[in-house]
Motif scaffolding. Structure first.
Motif, PDB file in Angstrom:
ATOM      1  N   HIS A 169     -66.987  -2.744   9.057  1.00 35.34           N
ATOM      2  CA  HIS A 169     -66.895  -4.340   9.912  1.00 35.34           C
ATOM      3  C   HIS A 169     -66.402  -4.903   8.607  1.00 35.34           C
ATOM      4  CE1 HIS A 169     -68.434  -7.870  11.288  1.00 35.34           C
ATOM      5  NE2 HIS A 169     -69.083  -8.541  10.452  1.00 35.34           N
ATOM      6  N   SER A 170     -66.558  -4.700   7.003  1.00 37.47           N
ATOM      7  CA  SER A 170     -66.049  -5.606   5.526  1.00 37.47           C
ATOM      8  C   SER A 170     -64.723  -5.639   5.522  1.00 37.47           C
ATOM      9  CB  SER A 170     -66.972  -5.171   4.818  1.00 37.47           C
ATOM     10  OG  SER A 170     -66.810  -3.494   4.267  1.00 37.47           O
ATOM     11  N   LYS A 171     -64.496  -4.457   5.930  1.00 35.64           N
ATOM     12  CA  LYS A 171     -63.120  -4.026   5.938  1.00 35.64           C
ATOM     13  C   LYS A 171     -61.897  -5.027   7.200  1.00 35.64           C
ATOM     14  CE  LYS A 171     -62.139   0.321   3.581  1.00 35.64           C
ATOM     15  NZ  LYS A 171     -62.821   1.373   2.775  1.00 35.64           N
ATOM     16  N   MET A 172     -62.424  -4.962   8.145  1.00 36.44           N
ATOM     17  CA  MET A 172     -61.189  -5.566   8.902  1.00 36.44           C
ATOM     18  C   MET A 172     -61.730  -6.852   8.865  1.00 36.44           C
ATOM     19  SD  MET A 172     -62.782  -3.899  12.520  1.00 36.44           S
ATOM     20  CE  MET A 172     -62.166  -3.494  13.708  1.00 36.44           C
ATOM     21  N   ARG A 173     -63.195  -7.099   8.429  1.00 36.05           N
ATOM     22  CA  ARG A 173     -63.057  -8.598   7.567  1.00 36.05           C
ATOM     23  C   ARG A 173     -62.723  -9.700   6.942  1.00 36.05           C
ATOM     24  NH1 ARG A 173     -68.880 -10.524   7.193  1.00 36.05           N
ATOM     25  NH2 ARG A 173     -69.008  -9.308   5.248  1.00 36.05           N
ATOM     26  N   ASP A 174     -62.118  -8.269   5.536  1.00 38.08           N
ATOM     27  CA  ASP A 174     -61.466  -8.735   5.073  1.00 38.08           C
ATOM     28  C   ASP A 174     -59.683  -9.205   4.801  1.00 38.08           C
ATOM     29  OD1 ASP A 174     -62.008  -6.319   2.210  1.00 38.08           O
ATOM     30  OD2 ASP A 174     -63.258  -8.860   2.518  1.00 38.08           O
ATOM     31  N   ALA A 175     -60.078  -8.512   6.430  1.00 35.57           N
ATOM     32  CA  ALA A 175     -58.249  -8.049   7.262  1.00 35.57           C
ATOM     33  C   ALA A 175     -57.682  -9.366   7.595  1.00 35.57           C
ATOM     34  CB  ALA A 175     -57.584  -7.690   7.780  1.00 35.57           C
ATOM     35  N   VAL A 176     -58.843 -10.384   8.281  1.00 35.63           N
ATOM     36  CA  VAL A 176     -59.520 -10.897   9.123  1.00 35.63           C
ATOM     37  C   VAL A 176     -59.248 -13.367   8.230  1.00 35.63           C
ATOM     38  CG1 VAL A 176     -60.678 -12.909  10.524  1.00 35.63           C
ATOM     39  CG2 VAL A 176     -60.472 -10.817  11.288  1.00 35.63           C
ATOM     40  N   LYS A 177     -59.583 -12.597   7.146  1.00 28.98           N
ATOM     41  CA  LYS A 177     -59.695 -13.943   5.934  1.00 28.98           C
ATOM     42  C   LYS A 177     -59.007 -13.732   5.492  1.00 28.98           C
ATOM     43  CE  LYS A 177     -65.223 -14.290   5.813  1.00 28.98           C
ATOM     44  NZ  LYS A 177     -65.837 -13.666   4.593  1.00 28.98           N
ATOM     45  N   GLN A 178     -57.590 -13.046   5.047  1.00 28.92           N
ATOM     46  CA  GLN A 178     -56.649 -12.699   4.507  1.00 28.92           C
ATOM     47  C   GLN A 178     -55.269 -13.587   5.484  1.00 28.92           C
ATOM     48  OE1 GLN A 178     -56.382 -12.265   1.270  1.00 28.92           O
ATOM     49  NE2 GLN A 178     -54.717 -11.336   1.880  1.00 28.92           N
ATOM     50  N   VAL A 179     -55.854 -13.917   6.527  1.00 28.21           N
ATOM     51  CA  VAL A 179     -55.350 -14.466   7.401  1.00 28.21           C
ATOM     52  C   VAL A 179     -55.428 -16.389   7.442  1.00 28.21           C
ATOM     53  CG1 VAL A 179     -54.104 -15.062   9.530  1.00 28.21           C
ATOM     54  CG2 VAL A 179     -54.311 -12.832   9.008  1.00 28.21           C
ATOM     55  N   GLU A 180     -57.109 -16.030   7.700  1.00 24.30           N
ATOM     56  CA  GLU A 180     -57.151 -17.367   7.194  1.00 24.30           C
ATOM     57  C   GLU A 180     -57.084 -17.822   5.988  1.00 24.30           C
ATOM     58  OE1 GLU A 180     -61.584 -17.509   8.492  1.00 24.30           O
ATOM     59  OE2 GLU A 180     -60.820 -16.563  10.799  1.00 24.30           O
ATOM     60  N   ARG A 181     -57.043 -17.665   5.108  1.00 23.35           N
ATOM     61  CA  ARG A 181     -56.996 -18.318   3.474  1.00 23.35           C
ATOM     62  C   ARG A 181     -55.577 -18.486   3.481  1.00 23.35           C
ATOM     63  NH1 ARG A 181     -58.146 -13.597   0.046  1.00 23.35           N
ATOM     64  NH2 ARG A 181     -60.612 -13.415   1.159  1.00 23.35           N
ATOM     65  N   THR A 182     -54.324 -17.678   3.843  1.00 20.64           N
ATOM     66  CA  THR A 182     -53.116 -18.047   3.939  1.00 20.64           C
ATOM     67  C   THR A 182     -52.411 -19.202   5.095  1.00 20.64           C
ATOM     68  OG1 THR A 182     -52.967 -15.695   4.267  1.00 20.64           O
ATOM     69  CG2 THR A 182     -50.880 -17.100   4.293  1.00 20.64           C
ATOM     70  N   LEU A 183     -53.324 -19.465   6.399  1.00 22.49           N
ATOM     71  CA  LEU A 183     -53.485 -20.289   6.529  1.00 22.49           C
ATOM     72  C   LEU A 183     -53.526 -21.899   5.991  1.00 22.49           C
ATOM     73  CD1 LEU A 183     -54.435 -19.455  10.759  1.00 22.49           C
ATOM     74  CD2 LEU A 183     -51.931 -19.920   9.114  1.00 22.49           C
ATOM     75  N   GLU A 184     -54.900 -21.776   5.797  1.00 24.41           N
ATOM     76  CA  GLU A 184     -55.499 -23.547   4.723  1.00 24.41           C
ATOM     77  C   GLU A 184     -54.291 -23.334   4.003  1.00 24.41           C
ATOM     78  OE1 GLU A 184     -59.273 -22.297   2.808  1.00 24.41           O
ATOM     79  OE2 GLU A 184     -59.907 -21.548   4.475  1.00 24.41           O
ATOM     80  N   LYS A 185     -53.958 -22.766   3.315  1.00 22.77           N
ATOM     81  CA  LYS A 185     -52.763 -22.955   2.561  1.00 22.77           C
ATOM     82  C   LYS A 185     -51.330 -24.199   2.918  1.00 22.77           C
ATOM     83  CE  LYS A 185     -53.564 -19.242  -0.859  1.00 22.77           C
ATOM     84  NZ  LYS A 185     -52.541 -17.704  -1.469  1.00 22.77           N
TER      85      LYS A 185
END
Lengths: 185, 217
Positions: A169-185
């Motif tokens: 679960h934490s690994k999948m969440r990392d992956a998802v958060k990466q996208v969100e972080r990129t979008l935020e920029k």
């Protein structure tokens, strides 16, 4: 845009207003578009084409597909055509048809043919509690059974402990958060 | 709930009555090492010579003792019940003391071994048909071109789910096969899957599961 020489030659035939009058020309271009998109309601119009026109027909199909593939702009298309077809109206007509249908061609005809790993669609899960086992292992432990489902209908079962599920679960969440972080920029 | 010893087992252990406590201690230690490290014929021979007994007799005793210890450890008998088991053996009280001491010292180690031995086969609770999760690798990609169509911008994820599977379960050729399952996922599918698994994890903390756990234990 790299169009082969014999196709160019075929296309230049379209300048010939006596052999191909306006109506024939338009019908030809329309049937090309329909063939490429393969709209299912209409019959393949290819059988109606007389044999002399077939070379031009295939040249036009080739032109449309190549241009859509490279996402060529209408301007690029007209610049190319002007070298071969002398009638500016005809050039314009082809460009208009191209512009109108380019995205559709890209979506329907070209993107469908691809290959990839199976696509994950859904996950089912089940929580069991092991009371006893024929081997001595830890009993009184919860265990998860997961079922990953893919777009081709296949499914894959997996079992894991609580810690392993937390890891997954934490690994999948990392992956998802990466996208969100990129979008935020 | 103590362990009932089988008749054959009891016969094997009969000869223990004749052993002195120190000899018994040595045999017990051999038995434990038999379970932990495997057969050590030289040690058995040495002990047999020391005790002036036949090698085969010592061997039988050691094996019987190791079976006794392993069964008790497997069932996780507390000391009180282990005592009951030993009573059945009809040995002197000093011998009983020796047994208790040995058991007390080694029961934890033995249980560890058993758990780890099954963990080595790496399979959850002996259910071999389902692969077990090992690891997940992921990467995010943007697809730019294909043969048929160029100038795309299509972000997606590629995942590598590593699992281990038991092959030829229960036979001699039993091994763990490591599988790599590759899959792609779009962002929203991955997000959905993450949410679903998050819910699954929350379930253990619910009252329902807690009640079951407490009730069974």
């Amino acid at each position: 845009m790299d169009i082969k020489a014999d196709a160019r030659l075929a296309l230049s035939q379209l300048s010939n207003t006596s052999t191909y009058n306006e109506q024939t020309f338009r019908e030809l271009v329309d049937s090309v578009v329909k063939t490429v998109i393969k709209s299912s309601q209409e019959e393949y119009p290819t059988s109606n084409i007389p044999s002399e026109q077939k070379i031009i027909f295939s040249a036009l199909v080739y032109l449309f597909v190549e241009a859509s593939k490279h996402n060529a702009e209408s301007l690029e298309m007209s610049n190319f055509l002007v070298e071969h077809i002398l009638e500016p109206d005809r050039v314009q007509y082809i460009c208009d048809q191209y512009t109108a249908n380019k995205d559709l061609i890209r979506e329907k005809a070209l993107k469908n043919k691809t290959f990839a790993f199976p696509k994950l669609v859904d996950v089912d899960w089940r929580l069991d509690y092991v009371v006893k086992s024929s081997s001595v292992q830890k009993t009184n432990e919860p265990v998860y059974t997961l079922n990953f489902r893919f777009d081709d209908g296949e499914a894959m079962k997996l079992s894991c402990t609580v810690e392993q599920l937390q890891d997954l679960h934490s690994k999948m969440r990392d992956a998802v958060k990466q996208v969100e972080r990129t979008l935020e920029k | 709930m103590f362990l009932k010893l089988g008749d054959e087992h009891r016969d094997d252990l009969d000869s223990i009555a004749n052993l002195s406590p120190s000899a018994l201690t040595q045999c017990c230690e051999l038995a434990i090492s038999l379970i932990a490290d495997g057969a050590n014929p030289r040690a058995v021979t040495a002990v047999a010579q020391e005790l002036e007994l036949e090698r085969t007799d010592v061997d039988t005793i050691v094996k019987a003792l190791s079976f006794l210890f392993s069964e008790c450890a497997r069932a996780n008998l507390p000391e009180s019940e282990f005592t009951l088991t030993i009573l059945d053996l009809n040995v002197s009280s000093e011998a009983q003391e020796v047994f208790m001491e040995q058991y007390r010292q080694h029961v934890k180690k033995l249980r560890e071994l058993f758990v780890r031995a099954d963990a080595k086969t790496d399979h959850l609770f002996g259910i071999s048909a389902i692969p077990q999760y090992k690891d997940l690798e992921w990467r995010m990609e943007i697809e730019l071109d294909r043969r048929n169509v160029r100038q795309l911008v299509r972000p997606h994820f590629t995942l590598n789910l590593k699992t281990s599977e038991q092959v030829e379960f229960g036979t001699r050729d039993e091994t763990n096969k490591l599988n790599n399952v590759y899959m792609t996922a779009e962002y929203h599918d991955l997000r959905h899957a993450t949410d679903v698994l998050g819910e699954a994890l929350k379930e253990i903390k619910t009252q329902h599961v807690r009640r079951i756990r407490n009730y069974i234990q």
